[in-house]
Write a protein that holds these residues in place. Structure first.
Motif, PDB file in Angstrom:
ATOM      1  N   GLY A 291       0.832  -1.197   0.000  1.00 60.61           N
ATOM      2  CA  GLY A 291       0.000   0.000   0.000  1.00 60.61           C
ATOM      3  C   GLY A 291       0.866   1.247   0.000  1.00 60.61           C
ATOM      4  N   ALA A 292       0.369   2.300  -0.601  1.00 61.00           N
ATOM      5  CA  ALA A 292       1.120   3.565  -0.634  1.00 61.00           C
ATOM      6  C   ALA A 292       0.170   4.691  -1.001  1.00 61.00           C
ATOM      7  CB  ALA A 292       2.266   3.483  -1.635  1.00 61.00           C
ATOM      8  N   VAL A 293       0.645   5.914  -0.732  1.00 60.12           N
ATOM      9  CA  VAL A 293      -0.079   7.118  -1.108  1.00 60.12           C
ATOM     10  C   VAL A 293       0.906   8.048  -1.795  1.00 60.12           C
ATOM     11  CG1 VAL A 293      -1.407   9.117  -0.318  1.00 60.12           C
ATOM     12  CG2 VAL A 293      -1.643   6.904   0.862  1.00 60.12           C
ATOM     13  N   GLY A 294       0.561   8.507  -2.987  1.00 57.30           N
ATOM     14  CA  GLY A 294       1.394   9.447  -3.724  1.00 57.30           C
ATOM     15  C   GLY A 294       0.642  10.734  -3.995  1.00 57.30           C
ATOM     16  N   ARG A 295       1.363  11.864  -3.955  1.00 58.43           N
ATOM     17  CA  ARG A 295       0.729  13.166  -4.171  1.00 58.43           C
ATOM     18  C   ARG A 295       1.215  13.774  -5.466  1.00 58.43           C
ATOM     19  NH1 ARG A 295       0.188  18.090   0.324  1.00 58.43           N
ATOM     20  NH2 ARG A 295      -1.665  19.030  -0.611  1.00 58.43           N
ATOM     21  N   LYS A 296       0.290  14.328  -6.225  1.00 56.11           N
ATOM     22  CA  LYS A 296       0.622  14.959  -7.497  1.00 56.11           C
ATOM     23  C   LYS A 296       1.239  16.333  -7.212  1.00 56.11           C
ATOM     24  CE  LYS A 296      -1.356  15.595 -12.118  1.00 56.11           C
ATOM     25  NZ  LYS A 296      -2.569  15.389 -12.949  1.00 56.11           N
ATOM     26  N   PRO A 297       2.472  16.537  -7.641  1.00 56.82           N
ATOM     27  CA  PRO A 297       3.149  17.801  -7.294  1.00 56.82           C
ATOM     28  C   PRO A 297       2.607  18.985  -8.081  1.00 56.82           C
ATOM     29  CG  PRO A 297       4.505  16.500  -8.771  1.00 56.82           C
ATOM     30  CD  PRO A 297       3.309  15.652  -8.436  1.00 56.82           C
ATOM     31  N   PRO A 298       2.920  20.200  -7.648  1.00 52.97           N
ATOM     32  CA  PRO A 298       2.512  21.395  -8.417  1.00 52.97           C
ATOM     33  C   PRO A 298       3.117  21.340  -9.813  1.00 52.97           C
ATOM     34  CG  PRO A 298       3.332  22.003  -6.240  1.00 52.97           C
ATOM     35  CD  PRO A 298       3.660  20.558  -6.438  1.00 52.97           C
ATOM     36  N   ARG A 299       2.456  21.954 -10.762  1.00 57.14           N
ATOM     37  CA  ARG A 299       2.977  21.996 -12.139  1.00 57.14           C
ATOM     38  C   ARG A 299       4.250  22.818 -12.193  1.00 57.14           C
ATOM     39  NH1 ARG A 299      -2.667  22.438 -13.288  1.00 57.14           N
ATOM     40  NH2 ARG A 299      -3.434  20.607 -14.385  1.00 57.14           N
TER      41      ARG A 299
END
Length: 268
Positions: free
Chosen positions: A260-268
């Protein structure tokens, strides 16, 4: 959005269904003898299978709460929802932010039959159910956009889904299409089967599912990592679901063969 056409209510009780087998593992009652038979066959091979299902469910709850509390996300898209088991994702999210908006997605008619249990949210928030196939992400996005604002961050949950979708069936395209549609600051929450931790038991379990007509895919740590390319992993990264920010010390009965993991979409 709830797919009320007659065909959506047809439930095949002659073959096991992953959502209903999972419900049996969790001690639920929304399953049939054919699902119980497969569940018992798998448990005979791997006595830890029900424990893994419970650990996976607990991971979903912890990840949802963490995103609601720590990132302030108030929009959630849960694909491969499964049969309702309290507390459901919207109950966790709306306990932190009563105005949270949640869209559930599944293609199992039995989940549709219980959709009302998924729609009992707070007056301030919104909960909705979409009857759709995970392999058609564009259709999911189109329907979910009636409730969710994709110009703002969304938490996308793919919990115990991708081990039912092989790479040559478009698993990576599915995830990439969904993540591409998300605004910066959105998060991907994912759990999926692995054979890294107890290969013999997992491969025997996969064979038992195959005998029941269900195909499963086990992925390595590195293979799971490919779904998070371009995302910033939240601590502790990709780990067994039992070890993702546990609220208490994980049990010592054996490994849980789900990453399991959680990834965050970075700012453009």
């Amino acid at each position: 959005m709830t797919g009320t056409e007659p065909a959506a209510h047809e439930i095949d009780t002659t073959r096991p269904h992953p959502a209903r087998v999972y419900d049996w593992f969790l001690g639920g009652k929304d399953n049939y003898p054919v699902d119980e038979e497969l569940g018992r066959s798998i448990t005979a091979i791997d006595a830890g299978a029900p424990r893994a299902a419970l650990a996976n469910r607990a991971f979903m709850r912890r990840a949802t709460r963490a995103l609601a509390e720590e990132t302030g996300i108030r929009q959630f898209l849960d694909i491969g929802t499964g049969i309702p088991t309290e507390p459901n994702l919207h109950q966790i999210a709306q306990s932190v932010g009563p105005d949270a908006r949640v869209v559930y997605v599944d293609n199992d008619p039995i989940v549709l039959a219980h959709a009302n249990a998924l729609l009992r949210g707070t007056p301030e928030g919104v909960t909705e159910y979409v009857q759709a196939d995970a392999r058609d992400p564009r259709a999911i996005l189109e329907q979910a956009a009636r409730v969710l604002d994709f110009d703002r961050p969304v938490a996308l949950s793919l919990i115990a889904l991708l081990h039912f979708v092989a790479d040559d069936e478009g698993a990576h395209d599915l995830v990439a299409t969904l993540v591409e549609a998300l605004a910066p600051g959105s998060c991907l929450v994912l759990s999926t089967m692995t054979a890294d931790l107890e290969p013999e038991n997992v491969h025997r379990g996969i064979a038992a599912y195959a005998a029941g007509g269900v195909t499963l895919v086990a992925r390595s740590h590195a293979e799971v990592g490919t779904f998070f390319e371009g995302l910033d992993l939240l601590e502790p990264g990709i780990v067994s679901v039992a070890h993702w920010r546990p609220e208490e010390a994980p049990d010592t009965e054996g490994p849980v063969s789900l990453y399991g993991a959680v990834g965050r979409k970075p700012p453009r």
